[in-house]
Scaffold this active site. Structure first.
Site, PDB file in Angstrom:
ATOM      1  N   ASN A  79       0.913  -1.291   0.045  1.00 12.99           N
ATOM      2  CA  ASN A  79      -0.133  -0.065   0.052  1.00 12.99           C
ATOM      3  C   ASN A  79       0.965   1.196  -0.148  1.00 12.99           C
ATOM      4  OD1 ASN A  79       0.359   0.742   2.805  1.00 12.99           O
ATOM      5  ND2 ASN A  79      -0.260  -1.064   3.355  1.00 12.99           N
TER       6      ASN A  79
ATOM      7  N   LYS B 218       8.194 -17.389 -10.564  1.00 14.92           N
ATOM      8  CA  LYS B 218       7.315 -16.233 -11.025  1.00 14.92           C
ATOM      9  C   LYS B 218       6.245 -16.721 -11.997  1.00 14.92           C
ATOM     10  CE  LYS B 218       7.480 -12.130 -14.086  1.00 14.92           C
ATOM     11  NZ  LYS B 218       8.465 -11.536 -14.936  1.00 14.92           N
TER      12      LYS B 218
ATOM     13  N   PRO C 193      -2.464 -11.606  10.634  1.00 19.99           N
ATOM     14  CA  PRO C 193      -2.703 -11.501  12.026  1.00 19.99           C
ATOM     15  C   PRO C 193      -3.080 -10.105  12.479  1.00 19.99           C
ATOM     16  CG  PRO C 193      -0.450 -12.073  11.916  1.00 19.99           C
ATOM     17  CD  PRO C 193      -1.079 -12.330  10.457  1.00 19.99           C
ATOM     18  N   ASP C 194      -3.810  -9.731  13.292  1.00 20.08           N
ATOM     19  CA  ASP C 194      -3.982  -8.459  13.588  1.00 20.08           C
ATOM     20  C   ASP C 194      -2.851  -8.056  15.104  1.00 20.08           C
ATOM     21  OD1 ASP C 194      -4.913  -5.801  15.135  1.00 20.08           O
ATOM     22  OD2 ASP C 194      -6.759  -5.960  14.048  1.00 20.08           O
TER      23      ASP C 194
ATOM     24  N   LYS D  34     -10.316  -3.269  18.991  1.00 20.30           N
ATOM     25  CA  LYS D  34      -9.065  -3.725  19.481  1.00 20.30           C
ATOM     26  C   LYS D  34      -8.696  -3.485  20.757  1.00 20.30           C
ATOM     27  CE  LYS D  34      -7.498  -2.780  14.790  1.00 20.30           C
ATOM     28  NZ  LYS D  34      -6.562  -3.500  13.917  1.00 20.30           N
TER      29      LYS D  34
HETATM   30  O1  C5P Z   1      -7.516  -3.245  11.490  1.00 18.66           O
HETATM   31  P1  C5P Z   1      -7.357  -1.777  11.165  1.00 18.66           P
HETATM   32  O2  C5P Z   1      -6.454  -1.910   9.583  1.00 18.66           O
HETATM   33  O3  C5P Z   1      -8.816  -1.259  10.513  1.00 18.66           O
HETATM   34  O4  C5P Z   1      -6.643  -0.948  12.280  1.00 18.66           O
HETATM   35  C1  C5P Z   1      -5.614   0.048  12.070  1.00 18.66           C
HETATM   36  C2  C5P Z   1      -4.651  -0.075  13.217  1.00 18.66           C
HETATM   37  O5  C5P Z   1      -4.264  -1.520  13.648  1.00 18.66           O
HETATM   38  C3  C5P Z   1      -3.345   0.458  13.052  1.00 18.66           C
HETATM   39  O6  C5P Z   1      -2.826   1.024  14.223  1.00 18.66           O
HETATM   40  C4  C5P Z   1      -2.471  -0.707  12.291  1.00 18.66           C
HETATM   41  O7  C5P Z   1      -1.104  -0.419  12.619  1.00 18.66           O
HETATM   42  C5  C5P Z   1      -2.979  -1.773  13.262  1.00 18.66           C
HETATM   43  N1  C5P Z   1      -3.194  -3.227  12.685  1.00 18.66           N
HETATM   44  C6  C5P Z   1      -2.194  -4.066  13.049  1.00 18.66           C
HETATM   45  N2  C5P Z   1      -2.097  -5.171  12.410  1.00 18.66           N
HETATM   46  C7  C5P Z   1      -3.086  -5.507  11.220  1.00 18.66           C
HETATM   47  C8  C5P Z   1      -3.987  -4.577  10.954  1.00 18.66           C
HETATM   48  C9  C5P Z   1      -3.944  -3.419  11.554  1.00 18.66           C
HETATM   49  O8  C5P Z   1      -1.293  -4.020  14.036  1.00 18.66           O
HETATM   50  N3  C5P Z   1      -3.098  -6.667  10.823  1.00 18.66           N
END
Ligand code: C5P
Length: 409
Positions: free
Chosen positions: A215, A294, A316-317, A352
């Site tokens: 991105n 590739k 993973p978040d 979160k």
């Molecule tokens: O989940 P979302 O993208 O809406 O939330 C953004 C926040 O969560 C930011 O602080 C980003 O750094 C964190 N984030 C993360 N891991 C992910 C997605 C988002 O730490 N997989």
């Protein structure tokens, strides 16, 4: 670089003898550009390396070099020069000059004014510059240890090629580095002794060995927060996705590429930190399978062109995982949205389970040098008005420091 960060500051720049005097010209220019009033004072030895003419022209002030200089009506240059000063920066500081300083000797104007300065309100910063053997010598090490114990701030030295042809510790820091050190010196130490962990930049999710999903995050905000936290006295670890930004001074940087790597770098160390700031624009999904080679435009049968399709799987978040830790640091999340900023930020706060979300408009911030931030917590929201990212980062760091001090977690 933001202009005017030393606006209103009065610096006495002292030069003692050493080849690094040539860098002092650049340093004067950099300090003046940032708004500082620079009064140059030279030892006799320094004048063998660079002339007062150059430094007068660059500082736009008369240079002082002798304790017998009778220009001041009271004939006391050693007193007058530091009474209005915020700091004395000795750069370069030679081994001999430092040996003299720590004994409180005062047989020339520069050592005299270092001794005569009001110690409580006029700091002494020294930037050593010498051959590596001179720096490593026990006498020099002892002298610098004593100088620190007496309250001086020692900047550097750097390591690398030396004018004598040798390589090692002892180089004077570069003018830009000394400038950053001085700017940092004047910042409030709101996070002194705290450990801060930050994620920054985009992540890159590989499709095959040469392609991937990423991105437009530049990493600038996260890097600015890392710099601001380090300036505030924190011990900072920055976990950075693929970006081309210089590491702020005194920040430990860990480079990663994918969300999984970022997660694996953050999770084991998160509980050891007091604050976690998740500025990274982490990819929400990655290709479920990584192609070993590739992916070619032509299909294996050569019967026609194929448009590949990918299955995605969730990353993973990282922020949510850190917020779930039993010994969690104070967690700050970011929300980059394209609309309904407050609504999404509030949702994130709850989803979160973090005490603070910093919301901004993605298209308006990615890659830009300035931004507007909205701080959203359980009680409401507050805007940090448009400013450069470093100023916003400093305001955010002050806000976080106040919150952890009041234990508002
Ligand atoms: O989940 P979302 O993208 O809406 O939330 C953004 C926040 O969560 C930011 O602080 C980003 O750094 C964190 N984030 C993360 N891991 C992910 C997605 C988002 O730490 N997989």
């Amino acid at each position: 670089m933001i202009k005017g960060q030393l606006e209103g500051r009065r610096i006495v720049l002292g030069l003692s003898g050493g080849i690094a005097c040539y860098k002092a010209a650049e340093l004067v220019r950099a300090l003046v550009k940032e708004g500082a009033a620079v009064q140059v004072v030279m030892t006799e030895a320094a004048q063998h390396f660079i002339t007062p003419v150059t430094l007068q022209a660059l500082s736009n002030r008369e240079v002082y070099a002798s304790q017998w200089d009778a220009r001041a009506p009271n004939n006391m240059a050693h007193i007058n020069l530091t009474r209005e000063a915020d700091a004395v920066l000795v750069a370069p500081a030679s081994a001999d000059f430092v040996a003299k300083l720590l004994h409180g000797r005062a047989d020339d104007l520069l050592s005299l004014l270092c001794l005569a300065r009001p110690i409580e309100r006029c700091a002494l910063l020294v930037a050593p510059a010498m051959n590596r053997e001179m720096w490593a010598h026990p006498a020099t090490q002892r002298n610098f240890a004593q100088l620190r114990a007496d309250g001086a701030v020692v900047l550097g030295p750097g390591c690398g090629d030396q004018a004598c042809g040798e390589t090692g510790d002892g180089r004077m820091l570069e003018p830009e580095e000394l400038l950053d050190e001085l700017i940092a010196f004047f910042q409030p130490k709101a996070l002194l002794g705290k450990r801060v962990l930050i994620t920054a930049g985009p992540t890159f999710e590989a499709i095959d060995p040469v392609r991937g999903i990423t991105n437009l995050s530049s990493g600038k905000m996260g890097f600015a927060i890392a710099r601001a936290a380090a300036e505030a006295g924190a011990e900072v670890t920055l976990v950075a996705g693929p970006v081309h930004l210089p590491t702020p001074r005194h920040v430990t940087r860990i480079d990663v590429r994918s969300a999984q790597q970022m997660h694996d770098a953050v999770l084991p160390v998160a509980a050891r930190h007091d604050v976690f700031v998740a500025t990274a624009a982490v990819a929400d999904w990655r290709p479920a399978q990584l192609a070993e080679h590739k992916i070619k435009k032509d299909g294996p049968s050569q019967s026609g062109r194929l448009v590949p399709s990918f299955e995605l799987t969730e990353n993973p978040d990282i922020l949510a995982a850190v917020a779930r830790l039993p010994e969690r640091p104070y967690c700050v999340g970011f929300a980059a949205e394209s609309r309904d900023l407050l609504k999404h930020a509030r949702e994130k706060l709850a989803r979160k389970n973090v005490p603070l979300i910093v919301a901004n408009l993605g298209p308006a911030t990615f890659g830009q040098d300035d931004n507007t931030l909205t701080l959203v917590d359980a009680e409401g929201h507050r805007e940090l008005p448009r400013a450069d990212k470093l100023s916003l980062a400093r305001a955010l760091v002050a806000e976080i420091a106040a919150r952890i001090a009041s234990d508002k977690t």
